[in-house]
Design an enzyme around this catalytic site. Sequence first.
Site, PDB file in Angstrom:
ATOM      1  N   LYS A  70      75.090  34.397  17.455  1.00  0.00           N
ATOM      2  CA  LYS A  70      75.103  33.270  18.383  1.00  0.00           C
ATOM      3  C   LYS A  70      76.073  32.157  17.994  1.00  0.00           C
ATOM      4  O   LYS A  70      76.529  31.417  18.863  1.00  0.00           O
ATOM      5  CB  LYS A  70      73.687  32.714  18.547  1.00  0.00           C
ATOM      6  N   ASP A 106      69.015  30.239  26.555  1.00  0.00           N
ATOM      7  CA  ASP A 106      67.791  30.082  25.763  1.00  0.00           C
ATOM      8  C   ASP A 106      67.257  28.665  25.920  1.00  0.00           C
ATOM      9  O   ASP A 106      66.061  28.448  26.112  1.00  0.00           O
ATOM     10  CB  ASP A 106      68.065  30.340  24.271  1.00  0.00           C
ATOM     11  N   GLY A 129      62.632  28.049  11.330  1.00  0.00           N
ATOM     12  CA  GLY A 129      63.929  28.633  11.626  1.00  0.00           C
ATOM     13  C   GLY A 129      64.988  27.564  11.713  1.00  0.00           C
ATOM     14  O   GLY A 129      64.694  26.387  11.974  1.00  0.00           O
ATOM     15  N   SER A 130      66.238  27.976  11.481  1.00  0.00           N
ATOM     16  CA  SER A 130      67.353  27.017  11.584  1.00  0.00           C
ATOM     17  C   SER A 130      68.606  27.685  12.126  1.00  0.00           C
ATOM     18  O   SER A 130      69.701  27.179  11.956  1.00  0.00           O
ATOM     19  CB  SER A 130      67.629  26.388  10.218  1.00  0.00           C
ATOM     20  N   GLY A 131      68.435  28.830  12.785  1.00  0.00           N
ATOM     21  CA  GLY A 131      69.562  29.536  13.384  1.00  0.00           C
ATOM     22  C   GLY A 131      69.798  29.110  14.817  1.00  0.00           C
ATOM     23  O   GLY A 131      69.356  28.041  15.262  1.00  0.00           O
ATOM     24  N   MET A 133      68.660  30.220  17.774  1.00  0.00           N
ATOM     25  CA  MET A 133      67.496  30.016  18.633  1.00  0.00           C
ATOM     26  C   MET A 133      66.752  28.743  18.244  1.00  0.00           C
ATOM     27  O   MET A 133      66.290  27.982  19.113  1.00  0.00           O
ATOM     28  CB  MET A 133      66.559  31.215  18.555  1.00  0.00           C
TER      29      MET A 133
END
Length: 274
Positions: A70, A106, A129-131, A133
């Site tokens: 992404k 998203d 999470g830290s990506g 998404m």
Amino acid sequence: MTRQLNKDTQVCMSLAARPSNYGTRFHNYLYDALDLDYLYKAFTTQDIKGAITGVRALGIRGCAISMPFKEAVIPLVDELDESARLINSVNTIVNSDGYLKAYNTDYLAIAQLLRQHQVPNSLTFALKGSGGMAKAVACALQQAGFTQGHIISRNADTGQALADLYGYRYQADMRGVQAGLLINATPVGMQGGAEADALAFSQEEIAGAQVIFEVVALPAQTPLLKKAQAQGKAVVTGAEVFAIQAVEQFVLYTGVRPSPELFAEAAAYARQGA
């Protein structure tokens, strides 16, 4: 309707580390129902630069982007829509005569679901999470008026950066965190992954929350969702996220918005074979 593939058939695709049948079934169901001359196919790759070059060179109309690509695709496209630019993360590429414009549906899906499920923005949240998404989730939370939250990530660099970007707190784990809204934007619980059977949050953390938001779409019932539902918690599912973002992609690719009834049919069909 029975469509015949031909030289003018528009091809759309997806790129993911672990491809599923969901998008393929969803999009092709709608192409058939609306008699559109399109075809959708899922792929994976170890050469993201080469794959995006192929999208441009072969005239692939649309390309859905999933983990872990992404952010990697950003320097490979010509333009970022505001939805992708604000988050610095891409999940959709539209090819118009070799010009690649990137979007993030998203974010649109998460924002819609927060409204649809009437999740109170007075809740303190914990986002794991830290990506890419997680960025979409954090942006949607901020835009929805959530002021108290924690970004939980084992990656201190990306976790702190995400927290700083949206004005939230960063922690490496859940120690000392009490949250009414828990959001999982990690691969924990994902079908086929190394932690497919794991809980993204502990049973105690789930018990102390009011709402559980699971971003993982496959399986439809992750360990986190099963545990939350067993405890009678309000839940927002990854299947809902996937379906809404997918229909927004469909509109970008085709210019056609299916009716709510047809959308529901396509989402149900996609879930059966995902």
